[in-house]
Design a protein around this motif. Structure first.
Motif, PDB file in Angstrom:
ATOM      1  N   LEU A 271       1.172  12.076   3.449  1.00 29.66           N
ATOM      2  CA  LEU A 271       2.391  12.006   2.630  1.00 29.66           C
ATOM      3  C   LEU A 271       1.990  12.307   1.189  1.00 29.66           C
ATOM      4  O   LEU A 271       1.018  11.745   0.685  1.00 29.66           O
ATOM      5  CB  LEU A 271       3.016  10.609   2.732  1.00 29.66           C
ATOM      6  N   ALA A 272       2.741  13.204   0.544  1.00 29.09           N
ATOM      7  CA  ALA A 272       2.501  13.483  -0.877  1.00 29.09           C
ATOM      8  C   ALA A 272       3.797  13.251  -1.633  1.00 29.09           C
ATOM      9  O   ALA A 272       4.861  13.741  -1.230  1.00 29.09           O
ATOM     10  CB  ALA A 272       2.019  14.916  -1.081  1.00 29.09           C
ATOM     11  N   ASN A 273       3.691  12.487  -2.698  1.00 27.76           N
ATOM     12  CA  ASN A 273       4.869  12.127  -3.500  1.00 27.76           C
ATOM     13  C   ASN A 273       4.660  12.607  -4.932  1.00 27.76           C
ATOM     14  O   ASN A 273       3.782  12.136  -5.640  1.00 27.76           O
ATOM     15  CB  ASN A 273       5.052  10.604  -3.485  1.00 27.76           C
ATOM     16  N   ALA A 274       5.471  13.577  -5.351  1.00 31.26           N
ATOM     17  CA  ALA A 274       5.380  14.105  -6.720  1.00 31.26           C
ATOM     18  C   ALA A 274       6.607  13.650  -7.492  1.00 31.26           C
ATOM     19  O   ALA A 274       7.656  14.293  -7.452  1.00 31.26           O
ATOM     20  CB  ALA A 274       5.284  15.632  -6.704  1.00 31.26           C
ATOM     21  N   GLY A 275       6.500  12.514  -8.134  1.00 32.61           N
ATOM     22  CA  GLY A 275       7.602  12.005  -8.951  1.00 32.61           C
ATOM     23  C   GLY A 275       8.884  11.781  -8.189  1.00 32.61           C
ATOM     24  O   GLY A 275       9.975  11.972  -8.729  1.00 32.61           O
ATOM     25  N   GLY A 276       8.769  11.386  -6.916  1.00 31.62           N
ATOM     26  CA  GLY A 276       9.964  11.115  -6.114  1.00 31.62           C
ATOM     27  C   GLY A 276      10.310  12.219  -5.139  1.00 31.62           C
ATOM     28  O   GLY A 276      11.177  12.039  -4.284  1.00 31.62           O
ATOM     29  N   ASP A 277       9.656  13.376  -5.263  1.00 26.96           N
ATOM     30  CA  ASP A 277       9.816  14.458  -4.284  1.00 26.96           C
ATOM     31  C   ASP A 277       8.700  14.291  -3.258  1.00 26.96           C
ATOM     32  O   ASP A 277       7.519  14.433  -3.593  1.00 26.96           O
ATOM     33  CB  ASP A 277       9.708  15.828  -4.949  1.00 26.96           C
ATOM     34  N   ILE A 278       9.069  13.994  -2.007  1.00 28.85           N
ATOM     35  CA  ILE A 278       8.088  13.564  -1.011  1.00 28.85           C
ATOM     36  C   ILE A 278       8.016  14.549   0.153  1.00 28.85           C
ATOM     37  O   ILE A 278       9.047  14.960   0.686  1.00 28.85           O
ATOM     38  CB  ILE A 278       8.456  12.154  -0.493  1.00 28.85           C
ATOM     39  N   ALA A 279       6.774  14.895   0.512  1.00 23.83           N
ATOM     40  CA  ALA A 279       6.533  15.756   1.678  1.00 23.83           C
ATOM     41  C   ALA A 279       5.717  14.967   2.695  1.00 23.83           C
ATOM     42  O   ALA A 279       4.739  14.310   2.333  1.00 23.83           O
ATOM     43  CB  ALA A 279       5.781  17.009   1.250  1.00 23.83           C
ATOM     44  N   ILE A 280       6.119  15.031   3.954  1.00 26.18           N
ATOM     45  CA  ILE A 280       5.452  14.261   5.023  1.00 26.18           C
ATOM     46  C   ILE A 280       5.066  15.218   6.142  1.00 26.18           C
ATOM     47  O   ILE A 280       5.879  16.021   6.602  1.00 26.18           O
ATOM     48  CB  ILE A 280       6.404  13.160   5.545  1.00 26.18           C
ATOM     49  N   SER A 281       3.817  15.083   6.609  1.00 25.49           N
ATOM     50  CA  SER A 281       3.309  16.063   7.585  1.00 25.49           C
ATOM     51  C   SER A 281       3.678  15.711   9.022  1.00 25.49           C
ATOM     52  O   SER A 281       3.842  16.593   9.851  1.00 25.49           O
ATOM     53  CB  SER A 281       1.794  16.171   7.464  1.00 25.49           C
ATOM     54  N   GLY A 282       3.768  14.422   9.317  1.00 27.04           N
ATOM     55  CA  GLY A 282       4.052  14.017  10.684  1.00 27.04           C
ATOM     56  C   GLY A 282       3.947  12.510  10.807  1.00 27.04           C
ATOM     57  O   GLY A 282       3.599  11.825   9.838  1.00 27.04           O
ATOM     58  N   PRO A 283       4.232  11.978  12.006  1.00 22.70           N
ATOM     59  CA  PRO A 283       4.185  10.516  12.174  1.00 22.70           C
ATOM     60  C   PRO A 283       2.778   9.967  11.964  1.00 22.70           C
ATOM     61  O   PRO A 283       1.786  10.687  12.084  1.00 22.70           O
ATOM     62  CB  PRO A 283       4.643  10.309  13.618  1.00 22.70           C
ATOM     63  N   LYS A 284       2.716   8.693  11.660  1.00 26.64           N
ATOM     64  CA  LYS A 284       1.418   8.048  11.449  1.00 26.64           C
ATOM     65  C   LYS A 284       0.616   8.029  12.761  1.00 26.64           C
ATOM     66  O   LYS A 284       1.160   8.332  13.823  1.00 26.64           O
ATOM     67  CB  LYS A 284       1.649   6.621  10.913  1.00 26.64           C
ATOM     68  N   LEU A 285      -0.641   7.687  12.679  1.00 24.78           N
ATOM     69  CA  LEU A 285      -1.514   7.738  13.860  1.00 24.78           C
ATOM     70  C   LEU A 285      -0.971   6.893  15.009  1.00 24.78           C
ATOM     71  O   LEU A 285      -1.151   7.214  16.178  1.00 24.78           O
ATOM     72  CB  LEU A 285      -2.927   7.258  13.484  1.00 24.78           C
ATOM     73  N   ASN A 286      -0.285   5.815  14.675  1.00 23.52           N
ATOM     74  CA  ASN A 286       0.272   4.957  15.728  1.00 23.52           C
ATOM     75  C   ASN A 286       1.654   5.426  16.175  1.00 23.52           C
ATOM     76  O   ASN A 286       2.326   4.753  16.940  1.00 23.52           O
ATOM     77  CB  ASN A 286       0.343   3.509  15.231  1.00 23.52           C
ATOM     78  N   GLY A 287       2.088   6.567  15.671  1.00 22.15           N
ATOM     79  CA  GLY A 287       3.370   7.125  16.086  1.00 22.15           C
ATOM     80  C   GLY A 287       4.553   6.659  15.266  1.00 22.15           C
ATOM     81  O   GLY A 287       5.678   7.147  15.444  1.00 22.15           O
ATOM     82  N   GLU A 288       4.322   5.717  14.331  1.00 19.78           N
ATOM     83  CA  GLU A 288       5.439   5.206  13.529  1.00 19.78           C
ATOM     84  C   GLU A 288       5.852   6.206  12.446  1.00 19.78           C
ATOM     85  O   GLU A 288       5.073   7.054  12.026  1.00 19.78           O
ATOM     86  CB  GLU A 288       5.032   3.892  12.851  1.00 19.78           C
ATOM     87  N   LYS A 289       7.088   6.016  11.996  1.00 13.14           N
ATOM     88  CA  LYS A 289       7.591   6.830  10.887  1.00 13.14           C
ATOM     89  C   LYS A 289       7.125   6.239   9.562  1.00 13.14           C
ATOM     90  O   LYS A 289       6.756   5.066   9.505  1.00 13.14           O
ATOM     91  CB  LYS A 289       9.121   6.883  10.938  1.00 13.14           C
ATOM     92  N   TRP A 290       7.208   7.019   8.521  1.00 11.47           N
ATOM     93  CA  TRP A 290       6.830   6.554   7.181  1.00 11.47           C
ATOM     94  C   TRP A 290       8.051   5.920   6.512  1.00 11.47           C
ATOM     95  O   TRP A 290       9.104   6.561   6.414  1.00 11.47           O
ATOM     96  CB  TRP A 290       6.364   7.726   6.321  1.00 11.47           C
ATOM     97  N   PRO A 291       7.924   4.697   6.034  1.00 13.02           N
ATOM     98  CA  PRO A 291       9.063   4.093   5.311  1.00 13.02           C
ATOM     99  C   PRO A 291       9.133   4.596   3.868  1.00 13.02           C
ATOM    100  O   PRO A 291       8.128   4.611   3.153  1.00 13.02           O
ATOM    101  CB  PRO A 291       8.727   2.596   5.337  1.00 13.02           C
ATOM    102  N   ILE A 292      10.326   5.009   3.481  1.00 14.66           N
ATOM    103  CA  ILE A 292      10.531   5.512   2.121  1.00 14.66           C
ATOM    104  C   ILE A 292      11.615   4.671   1.448  1.00 14.66           C
ATOM    105  O   ILE A 292      12.765   4.640   1.896  1.00 14.66           O
ATOM    106  CB  ILE A 292      10.996   6.994   2.131  1.00 14.66           C
TER     107      ILE A 292
END
Lengths: 304, 120
Positions: free
Chosen positions: A168-189
């Motif tokens: 996950l990369a967050n540039a001042g509130g603009d966030i890019a996510i590559s895929g689910p975490k290793l355990n399959g969970e989603k990223w909380p934003i």
């Protein structure tokens, strides 16, 4: 384990996260990437490549791959938003008073406010030759990549990090996510409350991949001779957008699209903006209005 | 008659001397003022190790004005580069603002981020 690197760049807080079994050394390289991108893309640096390009408006100039890529991203954003996102608004921003990094902007600058009826050119007016990576801005026109550069940077950083693990990369509130975490969970934003300067969260959205961004007039506000100003310029008027939306958060397939659509929704206002989000299955969003009311697009339930 | 013209010549000589002396005096005075000003400026420039101060000046510039000042020294930009701090992150969505976050495993539901309007 999730590893995180937080730092400052482009006048904002940045962070990069990687989910990995061992410490990913590449995380330490991220600030240097942003430094390189800022040196190419910042309008606040006198020796940046963008400043040089703006100074040479009317003349052809060969540019770096970074600047070239961001210009292409800007053109895609302009198409996606029917012209509501247009980085050729620099002169309008300056007339509105956004003439220095917001951290340094005085609340009420003594420079006289100028009524500015803009004739902002389209990005199509820029001459660009891909074979030589040469750009020629229309004479008198100047670029400010602003949020486009942040969305692009978040996406580019995520692309580079994802080989080390879900990123996950967050540039001042603009966030890019590559895929689910290793355990399959989603990223909380967490979506920040635009009425609260402490960064209180009003909503948590869960993303597996893609982009999410917030655009708003809640923070970048200032007064010009008693007239409230903000940094979101409506290219149709050349003036700060008159809108009932205080902040809009948009989820899209990429961070670049999310950033562009969030800005376009703010400029459009709640009625048109929400209709735009509901009309595209790839988009979802949350709008916070000036009166405190919150509006949700139909697709937002998938992320709550 | 001869004495009278001689004394008038003396007066002219004295006036000329005073004028020359005054001119030289003023010349010297203004010349030293310029040197003082230049010296003070030089000191001020040297006492600006903070890279942000260069940016602050640059920030005020409109496009087209920047060429007058020339480029910022490269070392100042290098000094502005952020320092990397890597630590184990996680712990939900309380990111932003620096400092370390509590460690969390990816199975702990942490490791999120926050979105807002590009708050510095």
């Amino acid at each position: 384990m999730i590893y995180r690197n937080q730092f400052r760049a482009m006048g904002c807080r940045m962070e990069a996260l990687v989910d990995s079994a061992s410490h990913p050394n590449i995380l330490e390289e991220v600030p240097a990437w942003f430094e390189e991108w800022e040196q190419a893309l910042s309008r606040f640096r006198v020796d940046s490549e963008l400043t040089l390009l703006n100074m040479n408006a009317g003349r052809a100039m060969q540019v770096s791959q970074i600047l070239w890529d961001v210009l292409q991203t800007s053109q895609e954003a302009e198409k996606l938003t029917n012209g509501l996102v247009n980085p050729l608004i620099l002169d309008a921003l300056l007339y509105a008073g956004y003439d220095q990094s917001f951290e340094r902007l005085s609340f009420d600058s003594p420079r006289a406010f100028l009524d500015f009826a803009a004739d902002i050119p389209s990005l199509g007016d820029i001459c660009a030759d891909a074979s030589t990576r040469t750009i020629c801005l229309p004479k008198g026109a100047h670029l400010d990549f602003g949020g486009v550069a942040k969305g692009w940077s978040a996406h580019r950083a995520m692309e580079r990090l994802k080989d080390a693990g879900p990123a996950l990369a967050n540039a001042g509130g603009d966030i890019a996510i590559s895929g689910p975490k290793l355990n399959g969970e989603k990223w909380p934003i967490g979506v920040e409350n635009p009425f609260d300067s402490e960064g209180d969260v009003i909503e948590t959205l869960y993303l597996e991949r893609g982009g999410i961004a917030t655009s708003g007039k809640d923070y970048h506000r200032w007064m010009r001779n008693g007239v409230p100003q903000h940094h979101i310029i409506d290219p149709r008027t050349g003036l700060p957008a008159e809108t009932d939306i205080l902040a809009a958060t948009v989820i899209a397939p990429t961070a670049m699209e999310a950033e562009a659509m969030a800005k376009a929704v703010v400029i459009s206002g709640s009625q048109v903006g929400l209709a735009r989000l509901n009309g595209d299955a790839n988009l979802a969003g949350l709008l916070v209005l000036e009166n405190g009311e919150r509006l949700y697009s139909q697709n937002i339930e998938k992320y709550r | 008659m001869q004495n009278r013209s001689k004394s008038w010549a003396d007066i002219q000589m004295i006036i000329s001397s005073i004028a020359v002396a005054a001119t030289m005096g003023f010349w010297s005075l203004f010349s030293s003022n310029q040197k003082l000003t230049a010296g003070a400026t030089g000191t001020a420039d040297l006492s600006q190790p903070d890279p942000n101060s260069a940016t602050a000046n640059n920030d005020m510039l409109l496009p087209g004005q920047v060429m007058l000042l020339g480029p910022t020294p490269q070392t100042q930009q290098v000094g502005a580069a952020p320092q990397a701090k890597v630590w184990r992150g996680g712990g939900g969505s309380k990111g932003g603002g620096g400092g370390s976050a509590p460690a969390a495993s990816s199975s702990g539901g942490g490791g999120g981020s926050k979105t807002g309007s590009s708050k510095p």
